[in-house]
Scaffold this active site. Structure first.
Site, short mmCIF file in Angstrom:
data_model
loop_
_atom_site.label_atom_id
_atom_site.label_comp_id
_atom_site.label_asym_id
_atom_site.label_seq_id
_atom_site.Cartn_x
_atom_site.Cartn_y
_atom_site.Cartn_z
N TYR A 70 -19.48 52.35 -6.60
CA TYR A 70 -18.15 52.60 -6.03
C TYR A 70 -17.19 53.24 -7.05
O TYR A 70 -16.73 54.38 -6.83
CB TYR A 70 -17.58 51.31 -5.47
CG TYR A 70 -16.24 51.47 -4.80
CD1 TYR A 70 -16.12 52.15 -3.59
CD2 TYR A 70 -15.07 50.93 -5.36
CE1 TYR A 70 -14.89 52.29 -2.97
CE2 TYR A 70 -13.84 51.08 -4.75
CZ TYR A 70 -13.76 51.75 -3.54
OH TYR A 70 -12.54 51.90 -2.92
N ASN A 77 -18.88 68.16 0.85
CA ASN A 77 -18.98 68.71 2.20
C ASN A 77 -17.60 68.98 2.79
O ASN A 77 -17.38 70.02 3.44
CB ASN A 77 -19.75 67.75 3.11
CG ASN A 77 -21.24 67.73 2.81
OD1 ASN A 77 -21.77 68.63 2.17
ND2 ASN A 77 -21.92 66.69 3.27
#
Length: 352
Positions: free
Chosen positions: A183, A134
């Site tokens: 992660y 994004n």
């Protein structure tokens, strides 16, 4: 609680850092920082605001974080500054309310402490993958000059048989069956995404891989061992060790890490990754706890971790980063020296 920027020691460290990096390339531009209320992102905001106050052409700091209340408290010292703006935004959702033009994006938003990773593995993964996409798309549409992705030393996984320090070319095994892999795998995927945007769309992007950070910008909810040890020591409480503490790893003071980030933003080669680690703070978890206990005048005691805590522990046996590459850009971690100089000066004035 007073704003952190009112701390004389912290401000001196930031001033030393700003004096060590030529930031004129930011003059008159807009720098967007995600994760702006977190440990690293908030220190970036503080550093640029300190630098701004001595500039005839300050940069505009566009801070992005999900929680406006937390951001208001943490960034109270700069909230009403004319060169600061804030946008409450989950970067995994469609972006809105961001500046129409942006020069530099520093993407530092992600769950980074073990408990948050275990409780929200999906959010941790998406902040790095979908959030990065994004922001890259947004930057391409808004005149972005450069994108800096804040990755992690955890991308390296397990060390080789010789237990060598991690250089930027190394890639070890990760346990994909563990939810905690959200992660490091998220960081790996985001790095690949950045390089894909470079190859396919001509984006200018660089990557930083910090080690385990410590410093005054750590949050109350940070469950990382170094943060918990320092909070307990500062409160005069016994430091609680919930493992054998045998893992050797790299550490770095957060202000020095910000200095490295800004050098990578300025001079890093497009597509390249740069480790951030201070050799002076390379030690085992137990050694770190003992140093914190000595500073706080307390003890180190042992306890069993909770189920959630145990799930969040890294299974790597050694996590030591080689920072030679960023040092070749001129990085020298010296912010703590400014703190020591200030403390020694105060002691001399008190004794005279």
């Amino acid at each position: 609680m007073y704003p952190l920027l009112e701390s004389k020691l912290y401000r001196r460290a930031l001033e030393r850092m700003c004096a060590g990096v030529d930031l004129r390339f930011l003059q008159g531009g807009t720098v967007l920082i995600t994760g702006a209320s977190g440990m690293l992102g908030s220190c970036l905001v503080d550093a640029l605001s300190v630098w701004n106050r001595k500039q005839s052409e300050p940069c505009h700091i566009a801070a992005v974080s999900r929680n406006e209340d937390a951001a208001r408290k943490r960034l109270a010292a700069v909230w009403d500054d004319g060169h600061f703006s804030f946008c409450a935004q989950d970067i995994c959702l469609p972006l809105s309310g961001l500046p129409e033009r942006v020069d530099y994006i520093i993407h530092a938003a992600s769950n980074a402490d073990p408990v948050s990773m275990v409780k929200d593995p999906v959010g941790t993964l998406l902040a790095n993958v979908l959030g990065t996409k994004n922001l890259l798309d947004y930057g391409m549409s808004c005149g972005m000059k450069r994108f800096l992705f804040v990755s992690s030393g955890e991308v390296y996984g397990q060390p080789n048989a010789n237990m060598d320090d991690f250089t930027e070319e190394y890639c070890g095994a990760l346990d994909l069956s563990s939810p905690r892999s959200c992660y490091p795998e998220g960081k790996r995927a985001a790095e690949v995404l950045c390089r894909s945007y470079i190859s396919q769309y001509g984006v200018d992007a660089v990557i930083a891989r910090p080690c385990h950070l410590f410093g005054p910008t750590m949050t109350d909810r940070d469950s990382r061992a170094a943060s918990e040890f320092l909070r307990q020591a500062a409160a005069g409480q016994d430091i609680v060790m919930k493992s054998a503490g045998e893992l050797e790893r790299s550490h770095c003071y957060v202000v020095d890490a910000v200095k490295a980030l800004l050098l990578v933003l300025k001079d890093g080669a497009c597509g390249e990754a740069y480790n951030i680690a201070d050799k002076r703070y390379q030690m085992t978890i137990r050694e770190f706890s003992e140093r914190a206990a000595e500073a706080g005048g307390c003890r180190v005691v042992c306890a069993q971790p909770s189920g959630v805590e145990a799930k969040g522990y890294s299974k790597s046996s050694r996590m030591v980063l080689d920072a030679a590459k960023v040092e070749r850009l001129g990085w020298r971690p010296d912010a703590m020296d400014a703190i020591r100089d200030t403390v020694n000066q105060n002691m001399r004035q008190t004794s005279s």
